[in-house]
Design an enzyme around this catalytic site. Structure first.
Site, short mmCIF file in Angstrom:
data_model
loop_
_atom_site.label_atom_id
_atom_site.label_comp_id
_atom_site.label_asym_id
_atom_site.label_seq_id
_atom_site.Cartn_x
_atom_site.Cartn_y
_atom_site.Cartn_z
N THR A 118 18.28 29.72 53.75
CA THR A 118 18.75 31.09 53.55
C THR A 118 17.79 31.84 52.62
OG1 THR A 118 21.01 30.35 53.86
CG2 THR A 118 20.73 32.46 52.76
N GLU A 173 27.73 29.91 46.72
CA GLU A 173 26.61 30.51 47.45
C GLU A 173 25.54 31.01 46.48
OE1 GLU A 173 27.12 29.19 50.17
OE2 GLU A 173 27.10 30.87 51.57
#
Ligand SMILES: Nc1ncnc2c1ncn2[C@@H]1O[C@H](COP(=O)(O)OP(=O)(O)OP(=O)(O)O)[C@@H](O)[C@H]1O
Ligand SMILES: N[C@@H](CCO)C(=O)O
Length: 295
Positions: free
Chosen positions: A168, A120
């Site tokens: 994101t 991530e």
């Protein structure tokens, strides 16, 4: 060869920004690994044309590096990237479980959370673990600086995925820097309600506890049709509706009996806003599953 299926996830759940996450029954990524002298990656499936196969740019490459586990890795994407359904996290979680087993690294699922979060960090700039934790552990997870708390839960949901993309990185750019004390008090109350709801598998408590006036209102502006889709889902019986992760996916919590009507109301409302979408009628479910020799 080892095969791991790791589920899509929905992070935040409104009141639990960067803290709450749930595993979803569907969709899921499937990752296959074999030992090799250096890591290679191939990607097929949903949105694979947007996913780099270079190990330095793919979340599974970061996981292989973190576990010192070079492998031939094949990813079959069920979770479309930039969806809000934890696409990059599902691959990372699956790779973490598979490579841990392939190389006998002996890490527990909880110990694999920071490993998968390295993926991530690669794609969003921060090693936030609120998607990888539920994909690894299943159920409902609470991620804080002190670690991960996990409970099994089974609450019906509809996850609706519009054919638009919100990264994101962009969605983090609209998060406000400050909140008022009133907003904080409301959010703590909602988050506590939601948590009790998860322990009781109670869709009414979970749905009402998803309310959030701090982060969600800013993010809904990035999703065409959000308000009308939310209203349609509530009219069809949803007990709460919010942005899934960083969006553009939306999550509706409900009773099982209303699931089909909510799914169709959400898709119709997106359609009326000129946006194609698909809805998954699913539930909070299990974490990553390991299969040996492709069994
Ligand atoms: N294995 C992978 N699977 C999916 N996306 C990947 C992978 N490796 C790298 N990426 C990149 O990560 C980005 C998608 O990640 P992003 O966090 O924006 O979406 P998401 O995982 O669906 O969303 P969210 O975390 O909000 O639920 C894309 O740019 C994609 O190319
Ligand atoms: N908590 C993260 C999840 C997205 O990956 C966010 O909302 O930005």
């Amino acid at each position: 060869m080892l095969t791991v299926r790791a589920p899509a996830t929905s992070a935040n759940l409104g009141s639990g920004f960067d803290v709450f996450g749930v595993a979803l029954g569907t969709p899921a990524d499937v990752v296959r690994v074999e030992r090799a002298s250096r890591t290679t990656i191939t990607v097929t499936g949903a949105g694979s044309q947007y996913i780099p196969e270079d190990p330095a740019k793919n979340t599974v490459g970061a996981v292989a590096e973190a576990l010192d586990a070079p492998a031939r890795i094949r990813i079959d994407k069920g979770v479309r990237p930039s969806s809000g359904l934890g696409s990059s996290a599902a691959s990372a979680a699956a790779a973490a479980v598979a490579l841990n087993e392939l190389y006998d690294r002996g890490r527990s699922r909880a110990e694999l959370v920071p490993v998968a979060a390295e993926g991530e960090a690669l794609v969003s700039g921060e090693a936030h673990a609120d998607n990888v934790a539920p994909s690894l552990l299943g159920g409902f997870t609470v991620v804080t600086d002190d670690g991960v708390t996990h409970v099994d839960a089974s609450v019906p949901v509809v996850a609706c995925l519009p054919e638009i993309s919100v990264s994101t990185r962009d969605a983090r750019g609209v998060v406000p820097d400050t909140a008022s004390m009133d907003e904080v008090v409301d959010t703590v109350g909602n988050a506590a309600t939601l948590t009790v709801g998860m322990t009781r598998d109670d869709p009414v408590l979970v749905g009402s506890g998803m309310a959030d006036e701090i982060v969600t209102p800013e993010r809904t502006k990035l999703i065409d049709g959000y308000e009308s889709v939310r209203e349609a889902a509530l009219e069809a019986g949803a007990t709460g509706v919010t942005v899934s992760g960083a969006g553009p996916g939306m999550l509706a919590v409900c009773h099982r009996r209303d699931q089909r009507a909510i799914a169709s109301a959400m898709v119709d409302a997106f359609d009326a806003a000129g946006v194609e979408s698909r809805a998954y009628q699913t539930a909070v479910g299990e974490g990553a599953t390991l299969y040996r020799d492709g069994a």
